[in-house]
Design an enzyme around this catalytic site. Structure first.
Site, mmCIF file in Angstrom:
data_model
loop_
_atom_site.group_PDB
_atom_site.id
_atom_site.type_symbol
_atom_site.label_atom_id
_atom_site.label_comp_id
_atom_site.label_asym_id
_atom_site.label_seq_id
_atom_site.Cartn_x
_atom_site.Cartn_y
_atom_site.Cartn_z
ATOM 1 N N HIS A 412 -1.805 -9.631 18.021
ATOM 2 C CA HIS A 412 -0.738 -8.701 17.673
ATOM 3 C C HIS A 412 0.655 -9.317 17.827
ATOM 4 O O HIS A 412 1.651 -8.745 17.374
ATOM 5 C CB HIS A 412 -0.846 -7.434 18.543
ATOM 6 C CG HIS A 412 -0.559 -6.183 17.782
ATOM 7 N ND1 HIS A 412 0.365 -6.116 16.760
ATOM 8 C CD2 HIS A 412 -1.070 -4.926 17.885
ATOM 9 C CE1 HIS A 412 0.418 -4.891 16.278
ATOM 10 N NE2 HIS A 412 -0.456 -4.146 16.938
ATOM 11 N N ASP A 416 0.629 -8.024 12.254
ATOM 12 C CA ASP A 416 0.809 -6.580 12.382
ATOM 13 C C ASP A 416 -0.435 -5.859 11.889
ATOM 14 O O ASP A 416 -1.197 -6.379 11.047
ATOM 15 C CB ASP A 416 2.018 -6.114 11.569
ATOM 16 C CG ASP A 416 3.324 -6.687 12.104
ATOM 17 O OD1 ASP A 416 3.384 -6.950 13.319
ATOM 18 O OD2 ASP A 416 4.263 -6.878 11.306
#
Length: 440
Positions: A412, A416
């Site tokens: 992450h 995204d």
């Protein structure tokens, strides 16, 4: 006689030390020139070391799991004539060590056996079974001593003929039954059936007993543990799962296999790889490696696809180079070649490094969904799950369809959620209309 010191050579991977995975020899063994003596693990592969001389082993560097620096002593061998240090200068000739020195400095023989599977295992079912003494019945009576039972100083087994007959029918060795009184009774047989050691008769559903095992985490298993721990410790994972209708894809795969000739049989993986490679140019953040210490993300133009492969030594990740330039048949051949090389320990170090994205599949064990762990320093890993047939709506009709979930885990910090989901949807579009896999 003289002492030859074989030093661990530079294996050529820029490493400073290697781990002892297993010995093929022990102190006192005679070895011949070019005979395998040890398996050494580097950061990338396991390398088999061979003896450069013939002689008798007098000293080993350590136990499986120990680290040995490059250029330090690995094995000392007593040879005829003059000897020195192998793979480097220094040892010169020296008198052989005393028996007391060898015993004090050398690990015990119990840990010097071959441990190619990265552990020393004890299997109680492979232990030699002692022969049970024969027993004979001598007519009627409440408790009789069979003539053969007293042989060798064995304690006599007392049981009635009825108990003996029942034990014989059930396949129970009476020497394994512990009596609660002065003799073995039916209640003791019942207790043995319920709580016994499992030697002899075992009722349906009862599993065989197993001894506790203490397995040293070394070699490939330790490297896997370290890499997985580092991945989970440093990378904030998230996982996205989507369902894909692969009915048309499975029909196409069946047609291609029917006319494949001498080419390898296609599984789902080559077709999935083609779809991934066609979709990745629009999502370059997924085909990337993140150096978190330097704070640099490298987006790769070529897809060097890691293929997670289960081996006897543990999970290995051989790499399909330039996967985007290969067709389905070439991918199928390379998948089989690399998997065979990894499972037989013949994969080269450059075939086990440099991946930019990893594909992991459990085949028929694929489950409903997975949350795969990222192969650091990559930023994504993809896992197809098993194909199952279920009823689905097509308009107002209910038809049978072949469905497969596709899982992706991402870093992450780099990827995204929107990007990961959009990439999977692009792959889904290609797999559900597989003709697009073969057009530009």
């Amino acid at each position: 006689m003289a002492l030859f010191t074989f030093k661990l050579p530079d294996i050529g991977e820029g490493i400073s030390e290697a781990e002892i995975v297993g010995w093929h020899i022990k102190v006192g063994d005679r070895v011949e020139e070019d005979q395998p003596i040890a398996d050494m693990m580097t950061d990338k592969a396991t390398v088999e070391m061979e003896s450069p001389v013939a002689g008798v082993v007098v000293r080993l560097a350590g136990e499986p799991g120990d680290q040995v620096p490059i250029g330090s002593m690995l094995v000392e061998i007593e040879v005829e004539g003059e000897a020195g240090a192998g793979t480097g200068a220094g040892a010169g000739t020296a008198p052989p060590p005393s028996k007391e020195t060898i015993e004090a400095e050398t690990p015990g023989e119990a840990v010097m056996e071959d441990v190619r599977q990265d552990s020393v295992r004890t299997d109680p079912e492979k232990a030699p079974a002692s022969a049970a003494p024969s027993r004979t019945e001598e007519g009627e009576g409440s408790a009789r001593l069979d003539p053969n039972e007293a042989k060798g100083g064995a304690e006599p087994i007392l049981a009635s003929p009825a108990v003996r007959a029942r034990a014989k029918e059930l396949g129970i060795d009476l020497s394994q039954v512990k009596p609660t009184g002065d003799r073995i009774r039916h209640a003791d047989l019942d207790a043995y059936l319920l709580y016994g050691s499992g030697q002899g008769y075992r009722p349906a559903g009862r599993s065989a007993p197993r001894a506790d095992e203490a397995i040293k985490v070394i070699g490939m298993r330790r490297r896997i543990a370290e890499n997985m721990a580092a991945s989970k410790r440093h990378i904030p994972h998230f996982t996205y799962v989507e369902e894909i209708d692969v009915t048309a894809l499975e029909d196409l795969r069946a047609q291609l296999n029917a006319g494949r000739g001498d080419r390898p049989k296609l599984t789902m993986l080559p077709l999935l790889i083609v779809a991934m490679c066609k979709a990745l140019p629009d999502f370059p953040m997924l085909n990337a490696r993140y150096d978190d210490e330097a704070g640099v993300v490298t987006r790769h133009g070529s897809v060097h696809l890691g293929l997670a492969t289960q081996t006897d030594a543990g999970l290995m990740v051989p790499v399909i180079r330039d996967a985007q330039d290969r067709n389905v048949w070439q991918l199928a051949s390379e998948i089989r070649r690399l998997a065979d090389a990894a499972r037989t320990g013949k994969a080269k170090s450059d075939e086990l490094s440099g991946s930019t994205l990893t594909l992991t599949s459990l085949g028929p064990l694929g489950g409903i969904a997975t949350t795969p762990v990222i192969n650091r320093p990559e930023v994504a890993i993809i896992g197809p799950n098993r194909v199952i047939e279920r009823p689905v709506f097509r308009g107002k009709e209910v038809v049978a369809a072949k469905l497969m979930n596709l899982s992706i885990s991402c870093d992450h910090r780099v990827v995204d959620g929107w990007d990961a989901a959009s990439f999977v949807q692009a792959v889904r579009k290609l797999l559900e209309a597989p003709a697009f896999l073969f057009v530009d």
